[in-house]
Every structure is written in C-alpha cells, then in structure tokens.
Scaffold this active site. Sequence first.
Site, short mmCIF file in Angstrom:
data_model
loop_
_atom_site.label_atom_id
_atom_site.label_comp_id
_atom_site.label_asym_id
_atom_site.label_seq_id
_atom_site.Cartn_x
_atom_site.Cartn_y
_atom_site.Cartn_z
N ASN A 152 0.73 -1.21 -0.01
CA ASN A 152 0.03 0.00 -0.02
C ASN A 152 1.06 1.42 0.05
O ASN A 152 0.33 2.35 -0.31
CB ASN A 152 -1.07 0.17 0.99
N CYS A 325 2.55 5.71 7.45
CA CYS A 325 1.07 6.43 7.17
C CYS A 325 -0.02 6.28 8.26
O CYS A 325 -1.00 6.75 8.28
CB CYS A 325 0.23 5.42 5.99
N1 PMP Z 1 -4.75 -3.11 4.78
C1 PMP Z 1 -4.23 -2.47 4.02
C2 PMP Z 1 -3.10 -2.63 3.13
C3 PMP Z 1 -4.77 -0.95 3.96
O1 PMP Z 1 -4.23 0.00 3.15
C4 PMP Z 1 -5.58 -0.61 5.00
C5 PMP Z 1 -6.13 0.80 5.19
N2 PMP Z 1 -6.94 1.13 4.24
C6 PMP Z 1 -6.02 -1.61 5.83
C7 PMP Z 1 -5.82 -3.12 5.69
C8 PMP Z 1 -7.23 -1.18 6.63
O2 PMP Z 1 -8.38 -1.09 6.47
P1 PMP Z 1 -9.90 -0.89 7.25
O3 PMP Z 1 -9.50 0.41 7.47
O4 PMP Z 1 -10.90 -1.09 6.23
O5 PMP Z 1 -9.91 -1.55 8.35
#
Ligand code: PMP
Length: 393
Positions: A152, A325
């Site tokens: 990410n 991040c």
């Molecule tokens: N995994 C990844 C790779 C993320 O970027 C994120 C945050 N968007 C999450 C998990 C956690 O997601 P959520 O905020 O929907 O719990």
Amino acid sequence: MMDEVYLDYQSAKPVDPRVLELMRPYFTKHYGNPSALHSIGDRATEVLEKSREKISRFINADPGEIIFTSGATESNNMALIGYALRNKRKGNHIIISEIEHISIRNIAKYLEREGFKVTRVPVNLYGRLDIKKLERRITPETILISVGYANNEIGTIQSVSKIGKLAEERGIAFHTDAVAAEGLIPIDVKRDHIHLMSLSSNDLYGPKGVGVLYMKKKYRVNPLIIGGGQERGLRSGSENMPGIVGMGYAAEITQKEMKKESEKLEKYRDRLIKELLEIPDSYLNGHPTKRLPNNAHVRFEGLEGEALLLSFKDKGIAVSTGSACTSKTLEPSHTLIATGLTHEEAHGSLQLTPGRFTQDEDIDRILDATPEIVQRLREMSPIYKPKEKMISK
Ligand code: PMP
C-alpha cells in the site's frame, strides 16, 4: 482559494455518488433485519445475498465463501487470529513478509505474545518477496502464510499466484491482504491459489466501515465476534445493510470499469514518475514495472518528510510521504527501511496516488509545484549535498 488537489487515494477514497444513491434508502425505507422472519426481513436477506454474489463475482469466488466484516482490519484479524486459534493443533508457526500493513504487523505481534512463532521474510530493494527465501522458512509447524497482494505504500505487486501455489503444495493456508490491489488489478482467488483474503469497501469507492473476508471452502477459522450467529456464526452482529449494499454495488461498478480506469491511472502514474525523476537526485521507490497503476513513489535525496508534507499542504495539495502512514509520529516507513533505505533516505519520499476523480489539472499542479519545493527545502537542508558536487571533490 483554489480547489484542493488530492493525490492520496491510497489512504482514503470518496464514496462514488452512484453508490451513495443506491445506499440511501437502506437507512430509512429498507431498514429490515435479515434475521427477521417477516417479509421485510426476507427482502433484506435477498439484498444481503445479492451483495454477496456481486463480491464473489468480482474475485471469482462462490457466494458462500464471502463473510461480511467491518473492514479489512477485522478481516485481517479473523484470518490470522481466527485461523491460528482454529488450527493450533496442526502447528504454531506463521510466516508474513517484512512489508505488511500495520494491522498484519500488530496482529503478528499479538500472536507472538500468545505463544505462536512468526517469521518475517525480507524483500528485495524493489519490495518483492523472493519465493525461495519464503520456501526456506517453511517448517513442519507452519500453518499460515500471509503476504499482501500489493504494497500500500510503494505499490509493488507480489507474485501472489506462485506464493499461493507453494502454500497449497505444502498444505499451508495462504492469506493475502488485497486492499491495496483491489479495484486496480484483476484478482482471481482460484487462479491465485488464495485461501483467505481481506478486502475493504472503501478501496472500491464504497463506504468505510465494511469489508469482506473471503474464505475458501473447507478452510476454517474461529469466530472472533460471538453473538447472534450472523454470517454463518462466523461474524455475529446485525448486518450493516447500507454498507453491504454499497460495497456490493461498488464492486459491480469497479468490475465493469476497472480496465479503463486503470489505464487512465497508469498514464497519470507514468507522467508523475517521469517528470519527478527529472528533478536532480531523485529515485523511484518500488518496482519499475510490477507496480500498481495508481502508485508513484519518489525519493528526493536530502529532504525531510514533515517539511515536504507541510510545503504541499501550504499549496493546497494533499500527499503522503515516506513516514509511516499509520501514525503522526514521523517514524520512517518500515516498508522503505525493508527495501534497504536508511532512515534519512526513507524520510525524503513522496507518495502520490491518483484515483477515480483525479483530473489532468491535478497532475499539472503537483508537477508545477514540486521542483520549486524540493529546491527550496534542499537549500535549507543541513544534510543535502548534490551528487555532482560530491563526485567533483
Ligand atoms: N490493509 C491495507 C493494505 C490498508 O491499506 C488498510 C487501510 N486502508 C487496511 C488493511 C485497513 O483497512 P480498514 O480501515 O478497512 O480496516
């Protein structure tokens, strides 16, 4: 005041207006509970199952393999903790990569405190996991491998299908957090040999607070939320119907439009990378080709993340840097460190992630602003020494 430029789609996305329109009546008019036995409840069940079908089509799964959760964090918890608890008699060893999302990293630490052993496999300078290194770390105790589909931060895509195949051959479950990749590149759980997979709705331009755990038939996890037995007893609690309807439609739209959208994003990405690399002493983070279509991640020698971020903020441009991040502590990103950068190098990075509503003008504005910001900050930087000068010494 000019409109803000938003190039941080990886951290949050707006809900697609088409999705919001479809969701709206589920707050007021269609408020039924799928567990209720009257016709209003029956209609809610129908809608719930339709959304499940849409998500399953999106990843080539069966509807019965989709479990709705409150988001990818919960799905990651269910996949790792739920699977580890359910299968602890088979072994107590779990493998992850060194560049997993903070949720996976912290879940792994929790499992270590609970007596499981966790191995973190290193990545190369592009952020790619070496399958041979992974294979060497498998022991007879290994029950689960969890590697993100794509990173990410730096956007590097892993050889997911090869990792899944290896896990399958060794009788180990393979989980992937696919949040960064979903909606940008095609994901096929059968082709990719995926047994457990986390998805979030927001990354498909659906609402936050809803997600999915894909769990292949015959794989089992212990539930972490116990209650009324919704989602086949795996995730209790009244279903978030507007959210689920929204995620289903978001997946349907994305499935139809992904190819065209990713082509557009790729053009933006390539232009950003090309022009940013024209700035002296700048380098690409992540893989040159095996990278997400929306991700430009460039490091500028001698810069410091906070100053970079604030300079863009002053100009009404929202971006991310090479700082973690997940916090405001300005720790350098563990991902960049894992690719071999020093703390100083990791800090001077800029992550740009355009998305569905990005326009040419947004790209023009950031490309106009960046050379001047980098030059000004370098003039003030006690650590920056231009490469040319160093060579001529
Ligand atoms: N995994 C990844 C790779 C993320 O970027 C994120 C945050 N968007 C999450 C998990 C956690 O997601 P959520 O905020 O929907 O719990």
